[in-house]
Design a protein around this motif. Structure first.
Motif, PDB file in Angstrom:
ATOM      1  N   LYS A  97      30.546   8.574  20.992  1.00 13.71           N
ATOM      2  CA  LYS A  97      31.148   9.891  20.781  1.00 13.71           C
ATOM      3  C   LYS A  97      32.377   9.830  19.875  1.00 13.71           C
ATOM      4  O   LYS A  97      33.169  10.768  19.830  1.00 13.71           O
ATOM      5  CB  LYS A  97      31.518  10.509  22.124  1.00 13.71           C
ATOM      6  CG  LYS A  97      30.322  10.813  23.022  1.00 13.71           C
ATOM      7  CD  LYS A  97      30.754  11.489  24.307  1.00 13.71           C
ATOM      8  CE  LYS A  97      29.556  11.841  25.175  1.00 13.71           C
ATOM      9  NZ  LYS A  97      29.960  12.500  26.442  1.00 13.71           N
ATOM     10  N   VAL A 147      32.473   9.899  16.704  1.00 12.35           N
ATOM     11  CA  VAL A 147      32.321  10.727  15.506  1.00 12.35           C
ATOM     12  C   VAL A 147      31.508  11.966  15.856  1.00 12.35           C
ATOM     13  O   VAL A 147      30.775  11.996  16.847  1.00 12.35           O
ATOM     14  CB  VAL A 147      31.634   9.953  14.360  1.00 12.35           C
ATOM     15  CG1 VAL A 147      32.448   8.759  13.930  1.00 12.35           C
ATOM     16  CG2 VAL A 147      30.223   9.527  14.779  1.00 12.35           C
ATOM     17  N   ALA A 155      24.461   5.347  15.377  1.00 13.47           N
ATOM     18  CA  ALA A 155      24.858   6.391  16.321  1.00 13.47           C
ATOM     19  C   ALA A 155      25.046   5.825  17.720  1.00 13.47           C
ATOM     20  O   ALA A 155      25.958   6.221  18.455  1.00 13.47           O
ATOM     21  CB  ALA A 155      23.809   7.503  16.336  1.00 13.47           C
ATOM     22  N   THR A 181      17.336   6.418   7.782  1.00 11.93           N
ATOM     23  CA  THR A 181      17.494   7.214   9.002  1.00 11.93           C
ATOM     24  C   THR A 181      17.477   6.329  10.241  1.00 11.93           C
ATOM     25  O   THR A 181      18.176   6.607  11.228  1.00 11.93           O
ATOM     26  CB  THR A 181      16.379   8.269   9.117  1.00 11.93           C
ATOM     27  OG1 THR A 181      15.095   7.617   9.001  1.00 11.93           O
ATOM     28  CG2 THR A 181      16.500   9.308   8.016  1.00 11.93           C
ATOM     29  N   SER A 219      28.423  13.990  14.734  1.00 12.22           N
ATOM     30  CA  SER A 219      27.247  13.643  13.936  1.00 12.22           C
ATOM     31  C   SER A 219      26.413  14.877  13.606  1.00 12.22           C
ATOM     32  O   SER A 219      26.035  15.644  14.486  1.00 12.22           O
ATOM     33  CB  SER A 219      26.388  12.632  14.682  1.00 12.22           C
ATOM     34  OG  SER A 219      25.200  12.377  13.960  1.00 12.22           O
ATOM     35  N   LEU A 220      26.157  15.019  12.333  1.00 13.35           N
ATOM     36  CA  LEU A 220      25.162  15.979  11.848  1.00 13.35           C
ATOM     37  C   LEU A 220      24.008  15.225  11.195  1.00 13.35           C
ATOM     38  O   LEU A 220      23.319  15.754  10.321  1.00 13.35           O
ATOM     39  CB  LEU A 220      25.804  16.928  10.835  1.00 13.35           C
ATOM     40  CG  LEU A 220      26.950  17.808  11.358  1.00 13.35           C
ATOM     41  CD1 LEU A 220      27.547  18.639  10.214  1.00 13.35           C
ATOM     42  CD2 LEU A 220      26.464  18.717  12.475  1.00 13.35           C
ATOM     43  N   ALA A 221      23.801  13.980  11.619  1.00  7.98           N
ATOM     44  CA  ALA A 221      22.882  13.092  10.911  1.00  7.98           C
ATOM     45  C   ALA A 221      21.539  12.900  11.606  1.00  7.98           C
ATOM     46  O   ALA A 221      20.497  12.941  10.962  1.00  7.98           O
ATOM     47  CB  ALA A 221      23.545  11.724  10.698  1.00  7.98           C
ATOM     48  N   GLU A 222      21.546  12.671  12.951  1.00  7.69           N
ATOM     49  CA  GLU A 222      20.305  12.248  13.608  1.00  7.69           C
ATOM     50  C   GLU A 222      19.339  13.413  13.787  1.00  7.69           C
ATOM     51  O   GLU A 222      19.715  14.442  14.337  1.00  7.69           O
ATOM     52  CB  GLU A 222      20.593  11.637  14.984  1.00  7.69           C
ATOM     53  CG  GLU A 222      21.639  10.546  14.977  1.00  7.69           C
ATOM     54  CD  GLU A 222      22.937  11.021  15.603  1.00  7.69           C
ATOM     55  OE1 GLU A 222      23.295  10.499  16.667  1.00  7.69           O
ATOM     56  OE2 GLU A 222      23.562  11.931  15.032  1.00  7.69           O
ATOM     57  N   LEU A 281      20.854   4.819  10.597  1.00  7.85           N
ATOM     58  CA  LEU A 281      21.795   5.778  11.155  1.00  7.85           C
ATOM     59  C   LEU A 281      21.616   5.924  12.669  1.00  7.85           C
ATOM     60  O   LEU A 281      22.586   6.115  13.409  1.00  7.85           O
ATOM     61  CB  LEU A 281      21.629   7.133  10.467  1.00  7.85           C
ATOM     62  CG  LEU A 281      22.116   7.197   9.012  1.00  7.85           C
ATOM     63  CD1 LEU A 281      21.706   8.518   8.369  1.00  7.85           C
ATOM     64  CD2 LEU A 281      23.641   7.030   8.961  1.00  7.85           C
ATOM     65  N   THR A 282      20.342   5.846  13.132  1.00  7.69           N
ATOM     66  CA  THR A 282      20.095   5.909  14.573  1.00  7.69           C
ATOM     67  C   THR A 282      20.767   4.737  15.280  1.00  7.69           C
ATOM     68  O   THR A 282      21.410   4.904  16.331  1.00  7.69           O
ATOM     69  CB  THR A 282      18.579   5.895  14.853  1.00  7.69           C
ATOM     70  OG1 THR A 282      17.981   7.046  14.255  1.00  7.69           O
ATOM     71  CG2 THR A 282      18.304   5.914  16.355  1.00  7.69           C
TER      72      THR A 282
END
Length: 473
Positions: free
Chosen positions: A83, A85, A78, A71, A87-90, A74-75
């Protein structure tokens, strides 16, 4: 103290900020407070730079088990893609729900610092563990400009230099490992090391810090006896806490060559680098690091604000990446708001230079004032004027151990001191030393403090004086 675009009308120009210093000392007119390197290139004889794989032998067994947090990766990603992509990740909160709309800081030197809108929203959000990306980039440039390190390096923002010490020890020290320190070392470093039950190789200091010849003899002796060799040396090169020494360039080169010959790393903890009262600032270990053996720790605490709780580690990239794994598991990242403020400070070098010159002049005057007051204890103790930092280091005559003198006689009379035991791994051992701090005590109280100290020492000398037997003459 910040970039011109962030200052309102009325901010003091650099010339006005520097004027008092120019009047006070002509030597400071040519003094560059942001230069910590030599113009003459240098590299140790016969020693090649460490390769990436070489660093594995220095890493502790505990640190070798650390793995990147997905995680956290991923931060970091990001902030790199922005912008580009969806993102539904963070797992971050939405900035619109933060209750703050504007941060306004008024500066003592004139002007103000304002954070609002997107800049404030970013400063209130989670960040990559390495640090606020804009600050990380600024720190890379800052270190290059101030130190000119001869090899590639990277930086990691820390929660103060103390946090950096903890990260270095956790990353490099296994229980029972030998560690090189000066004879009297910063109590925070000792506190970090103590749970590892290290074998401390404590090297005496003279007026110029750790004595290279003594260290070399100790290492030769260990090698001849087949003893485990140290992987690290911890050193405060400027204003050593508690002794106030400054290691000159020639001696730093000698110590660095010993690091190459005996294969250890140097942890350069330099929080007092701007409080150097010598006429010249000596090159840093980082500026001499031609073989990739230095982990440098810097701090915003002494010259800017202790409450910001910010510092930064500068190290060969493999070691900086390892330290980042520690940060991922321990605190995610230091305060983003503090990092945003620090970014503004470092972005205006001229204003920063003016500020650190004011800081240096302020503490130098206080050092001299306490030195004058201490003439009251001349003959009862010995000391040298600190060449940097915030402390006097006194050795008391005729007192075998100052511990009870500090915690009983002095405290009862309203005088607070630090006994030498604070700077020893084994605080149970006796000490004849005291550390006196001149940073905060009001100047009008210095003479009274010295008089109290004189009285306390005399009382303790009488209490500890051996009594003669009746048969003795």
């Amino acid at each position: 103290m910040f970039s011109p675009s962030t200052l309102r009308a009325g901010a003091a120009p650099l010339a006005r900020l520097l004027a008092p210093l120019a009047r006070a000392s002509s030597t400071q007119e040519a003094f560059d407070p942001l230069k910590f390197y030599s113009e003459q290139p240098w590299r140790p004889r016969e020693y090649a730079p460490l390769a990436e794989d070489d660093y594995t032998r220095f890493i502790s067994k505990k640190a070798l088990k650390r793995e990147p947090a997905l995680t956290r990766q991923l931060t970091s990603l990001a902030y790199k893609v922005g912008k580009q992509v969806i993102s539904l990740a963070e797992g971050m909160p939405n900035e619109d729900m933060f209750p703050f709309s504007r941060l306004h800081l008024q500066l003592k030197a004139g002007g103000e610092l304002v954070l609002e809108g997107k800049e404030l929203a970013t400063a209130l959000q989670y960040m990559p563990s390495q640090g606020y990306p804009a600050l990380v980039e600024e720190l890379r440039t800052f270190q290059r400009d101030l130190h000119r390190p001869p090899l590639p390096y990277d930086v990691l923002v820390t929660n103060g230099a103390q946090h950096g010490i903890y990260q270095c020890v956790d990353m490099l020290v296994d229980p029972g490992d030998p560690v090189i320190l000066s004879e009297f070392s910063y109590t925070g470093a000792i506190s970090v090391l103590r749970p590892y039950s290290p074998e401390l190789i404590c090297i005496p200091e003279d007026d110029f810090g750790i004595v290279p010849e003594t260290l070399e003899a100790e290492l030769d002796n260990r090698l001849a006896r087949g003893l485990k060799m140290p992987k690290i040396m911890y050193v405060v090169p400027t204003g050593s806490n508690p002794t106030g020494t400054v290691i000159p360039e020639k001696r730093k080169k000698q110590l660095y060559e010993l690091a190459c010959r005996y294969d250890f790393l140097i942890i350069e903890d330099d929080p007092y680098m701007f409080l150097n009262y010598c006429e010249e600032v000596t090159p840093s270990f980082l500026s001499l690091d031609a073989c990739g053996r230095v982990l440098r720790l810097d701090s915003a605490s002494k010259a800017l604000s202790a409450g910001l709780r910010l510092g930064w580690m500068t190290a060969p990239a493999p070691l900086a990446a390892r330290a980042e794994l520690h940060a991922q598991a321990e605190l995610l990242h230091p305060s983003t708001l503090s990092q945003a403020i620090l970014l503004r400070v470092l972005s205006s070098r001229e204003e920063l230079a003016a500020h650190v010159l004011r800081v240096r002049s302020f503490y130098e005057a206080r050092r001299d004032a306490l030195g004058e007051a201490l003439q009251a204890v001349r003959g009862l103790a010995e000391w040298s004027a600190p060449r940097a930092g915030m402390f006097y280091w006194l050795r008391v005559h005729g007192v075998h151990d100052v511990y009870n003198m500090v915690l009983e006689r002095a405290f009862e009379r309203g005088l607070m001191l630090v006994p030498g035991q604070a700077f020893q791994l084994d605080a149970r051992l006796p000490s004849q030393h005291l550390r006196l701090t001149f940073s905060k005590v009001p100047r009008e109280h210095m003479a009274d403090a010295a008089s109290l100290l004189r009285d306390v020492i005399r009382l303790e000398q009488r209490a500890q004086a051996p009594r003669r037997r009746a048969t003795e003459r």
